[in-house]
Scaffold this motif. Structure first.
Motif, PDB file in Angstrom:
ATOM      1  N   SER A  30       0.814  -1.217   0.000  1.00 37.13           N
ATOM      2  CA  SER A  30       0.000   0.000   0.000  1.00 37.13           C
ATOM      3  C   SER A  30       0.849   1.270   0.000  1.00 37.13           C
ATOM      4  O   SER A  30       0.313   2.361  -0.158  1.00 37.13           O
ATOM      5  N   MET A  31       2.154   1.151   0.172  1.00 34.03           N
ATOM      6  CA  MET A  31       3.029   2.319   0.137  1.00 34.03           C
ATOM      7  C   MET A  31       3.526   2.626  -1.271  1.00 34.03           C
ATOM      8  O   MET A  31       4.274   3.586  -1.476  1.00 34.03           O
ATOM      9  N   TYR A  32       3.114   1.808  -2.230  1.00 29.78           N
ATOM     10  CA  TYR A  32       3.592   1.947  -3.599  1.00 29.78           C
ATOM     11  C   TYR A  32       2.474   2.362  -4.541  1.00 29.78           C
ATOM     12  O   TYR A  32       1.386   1.789  -4.514  1.00 29.78           O
ATOM     13  N   ALA A  33       2.782   3.348  -5.384  1.00 30.58           N
ATOM     14  CA  ALA A  33       1.944   3.574  -6.548  1.00 30.58           C
ATOM     15  C   ALA A  33       2.272   2.468  -7.549  1.00 30.58           C
ATOM     16  O   ALA A  33       3.395   1.953  -7.573  1.00 30.58           O
ATOM     17  N   MET A  34       1.299   2.105  -8.358  1.00 27.06           N
ATOM     18  CA  MET A  34       1.482   1.024  -9.309  1.00 27.06           C
ATOM     19  C   MET A  34       1.195   1.509 -10.724  1.00 27.06           C
ATOM     20  O   MET A  34       0.323   2.367 -10.936  1.00 27.06           O
ATOM     21  N   GLY A  35       1.915   0.946 -11.654  1.00 26.69           N
ATOM     22  CA  GLY A  35       1.699   1.316 -13.043  1.00 26.69           C
ATOM     23  C   GLY A  35       1.718   0.092 -13.944  1.00 26.69           C
ATOM     24  O   GLY A  35       2.264  -0.951 -13.584  1.00 26.69           O
ATOM     25  N   TRP A  36       1.072   0.249 -15.077  1.00 23.23           N
ATOM     26  CA  TRP A  36       1.154  -0.750 -16.156  1.00 23.23           C
ATOM     27  C   TRP A  36       1.822  -0.077 -17.359  1.00 23.23           C
ATOM     28  O   TRP A  36       1.468   1.057 -17.721  1.00 23.23           O
ATOM     29  N   PHE A  37       2.753  -0.793 -17.938  1.00 20.31           N
ATOM     30  CA  PHE A  37       3.441  -0.346 -19.142  1.00 20.31           C
ATOM     31  C   PHE A  37       3.370  -1.469 -20.176  1.00 20.31           C
ATOM     32  O   PHE A  37       3.066  -2.613 -19.826  1.00 20.31           O
ATOM     33  N   ARG A  38       3.667  -1.153 -21.412  1.00 26.18           N
ATOM     34  CA  ARG A  38       3.696  -2.197 -22.440  1.00 26.18           C
ATOM     35  C   ARG A  38       4.828  -1.920 -23.421  1.00 26.18           C
ATOM     36  O   ARG A  38       5.243  -0.777 -23.607  1.00 26.18           O
ATOM     37  N   GLN A  39       5.276  -2.985 -24.028  1.00 23.56           N
ATOM     38  CA  GLN A  39       6.350  -2.871 -25.005  1.00 23.56           C
ATOM     39  C   GLN A  39       6.037  -3.783 -26.186  1.00 23.56           C
ATOM     40  O   GLN A  39       6.038  -5.016 -26.034  1.00 23.56           O
ATOM     41  N   ALA A  40       5.773  -3.171 -27.314  1.00 24.77           N
ATOM     42  CA  ALA A  40       5.560  -3.917 -28.542  1.00 24.77           C
ATOM     43  C   ALA A  40       6.909  -4.251 -29.168  1.00 24.77           C
ATOM     44  O   ALA A  40       7.916  -3.588 -28.898  1.00 24.77           O
ATOM     45  N   THR A  52      -2.609   5.541  -7.768  1.00 24.89           N
ATOM     46  CA  THR A  52      -1.940   5.929  -6.537  1.00 24.89           C
ATOM     47  C   THR A  52      -2.068   4.848  -5.474  1.00 24.89           C
ATOM     48  O   THR A  52      -2.828   3.892  -5.638  1.00 24.89           O
ATOM     49  N   TRP A  53      -1.331   5.024  -4.374  1.00 19.44           N
ATOM     50  CA  TRP A  53      -1.303   3.975  -3.352  1.00 19.44           C
ATOM     51  C   TRP A  53      -2.690   3.665  -2.791  1.00 19.44           C
ATOM     52  O   TRP A  53      -2.999   2.525  -2.467  1.00 19.44           O
ATOM     53  N   SER A  54      -3.514   4.685  -2.696  1.00 14.66           N
ATOM     54  CA  SER A  54      -4.843   4.478  -2.112  1.00 14.66           C
ATOM     55  C   SER A  54      -5.871   4.033  -3.142  1.00 14.66           C
ATOM     56  O   SER A  54      -6.965   3.600  -2.781  1.00 14.66           O
ATOM     57  N   THR A  69      -9.103  -0.127 -17.627  1.00 16.44           N
ATOM     58  CA  THR A  69      -9.332   0.350 -16.266  1.00 16.44           C
ATOM     59  C   THR A  69      -8.318  -0.287 -15.336  1.00 16.44           C
ATOM     60  O   THR A  69      -8.196  -1.513 -15.296  1.00 16.44           O
ATOM     61  N   ILE A  70      -7.606   0.548 -14.592  1.00 14.79           N
ATOM     62  CA  ILE A  70      -6.665   0.057 -13.593  1.00 14.79           C
ATOM     63  C   ILE A  70      -7.334   0.123 -12.225  1.00 14.79           C
ATOM     64  O   ILE A  70      -8.073   1.069 -11.924  1.00 14.79           O
ATOM     65  N   SER A  71      -7.068  -0.883 -11.407  1.00 13.74           N
ATOM     66  CA  SER A  71      -7.611  -0.905 -10.052  1.00 13.74           C
ATOM     67  C   SER A  71      -6.645  -1.689  -9.171  1.00 13.74           C
ATOM     68  O   SER A  71      -5.730  -2.336  -9.664  1.00 13.74           O
ATOM     69  N   ARG A  72      -6.861  -1.613  -7.863  1.00 14.46           N
ATOM     70  CA  ARG A  72      -5.993  -2.345  -6.949  1.00 14.46           C
ATOM     71  C   ARG A  72      -6.787  -2.803  -5.740  1.00 14.46           C
ATOM     72  O   ARG A  72      -7.787  -2.193  -5.354  1.00 14.46           O
ATOM     73  N   ASP A  73      -6.291  -3.872  -5.146  1.00 11.53           N
ATOM     74  CA  ASP A  73      -6.857  -4.403  -3.911  1.00 11.53           C
ATOM     75  C   ASP A  73      -5.687  -4.538  -2.941  1.00 11.53           C
ATOM     76  O   ASP A  73      -4.916  -5.501  -3.026  1.00 11.53           O
ATOM     77  N   THR A  78      -2.598  -6.815  -4.871  1.00  6.79           N
ATOM     78  CA  THR A  78      -2.768  -7.068  -6.291  1.00  6.79           C
ATOM     79  C   THR A  78      -3.277  -5.822  -7.005  1.00  6.79           C
ATOM     80  O   THR A  78      -4.126  -5.087  -6.475  1.00  6.79           O
ATOM     81  N   VAL A  79      -2.752  -5.602  -8.199  1.00  7.24           N
ATOM     82  CA  VAL A  79      -3.235  -4.547  -9.074  1.00  7.24           C
ATOM     83  C   VAL A  79      -3.737  -5.210 -10.354  1.00  7.24           C
ATOM     84  O   VAL A  79      -3.208  -6.236 -10.787  1.00  7.24           O
ATOM     85  N   TYR A  80      -4.782  -4.627 -10.915  1.00  6.48           N
ATOM     86  CA  TYR A  80      -5.428  -5.201 -12.084  1.00  6.48           C
ATOM     87  C   TYR A  80      -5.430  -4.212 -13.253  1.00  6.48           C
ATOM     88  O   TYR A  80      -5.392  -2.992 -13.050  1.00  6.48           O
TER      89      TYR A  80
END
Length: 124
Positions: A30-40, A52-54, A69-73, A78-80
């Motif tokens: 919960s102290m980390y922001a999460m991101g999704w990236f991609r590489q073709a 964001t963390w929250s 849509t990005i979400s987290r639990d 887990t981040v989705y």
């Protein structure tokens, strides 16, 4: 130290949906922001979405806005990434990343930990 493991990639027809998951180790997720990236293939890694963390704020690349849509639990560490209306140009290896401190970033250089990636292939 945070370890990230992505899952949920695969082959889907254009217009279909996939949900990617990224499971994180450690008790400080919960102290980390999460991101999704991609590489073709043959291209640089690019920003897709961040949260964001929250979970109170989310950010998207223009190319996926309205479709992904990005979400987290935080209870499940887990981040989705829910991906709808997929297009062939969404084909890439998708990576999740963690950034300590809670605030999000669009830059690959500002994330501290990365997963191994999961392949998403969208056929036309």
């Amino acid at each position: 130290q945070v370890q990230l493991v992505e899952s949920g990639g695969g082959l889907v027809q254009a217009g279909g949906s996939l949900r990617l998951s990224c499971a994180a180790s450690g008790r400080t997720f919960s102290m980390y922001a999460m991101g999704w990236f991609r590489q073709a293939s043959g291209k640089e890694r690019e920003f897709v979405a961040a949260i964001t963390w929250s979970g109170s704020s989310t950010y998207y690349a223009d190319s996926v806005k309205g479709r992904f849509t990005i979400s987290r639990d935080n209870a499940k560490n887990t981040v989705y990434l829910q991906m709808n209306s997929l297009k062939p140009e969404d084909t890439a290896v998708y990576y999740c990343a963690a950034r300590y401190g809670g605030s999000s970033s669009y830059s690959v250089y500002e994330y501290d930990y990365w997963g191994q990636g999961t392949q998403v292939t969208v056929s036309s």
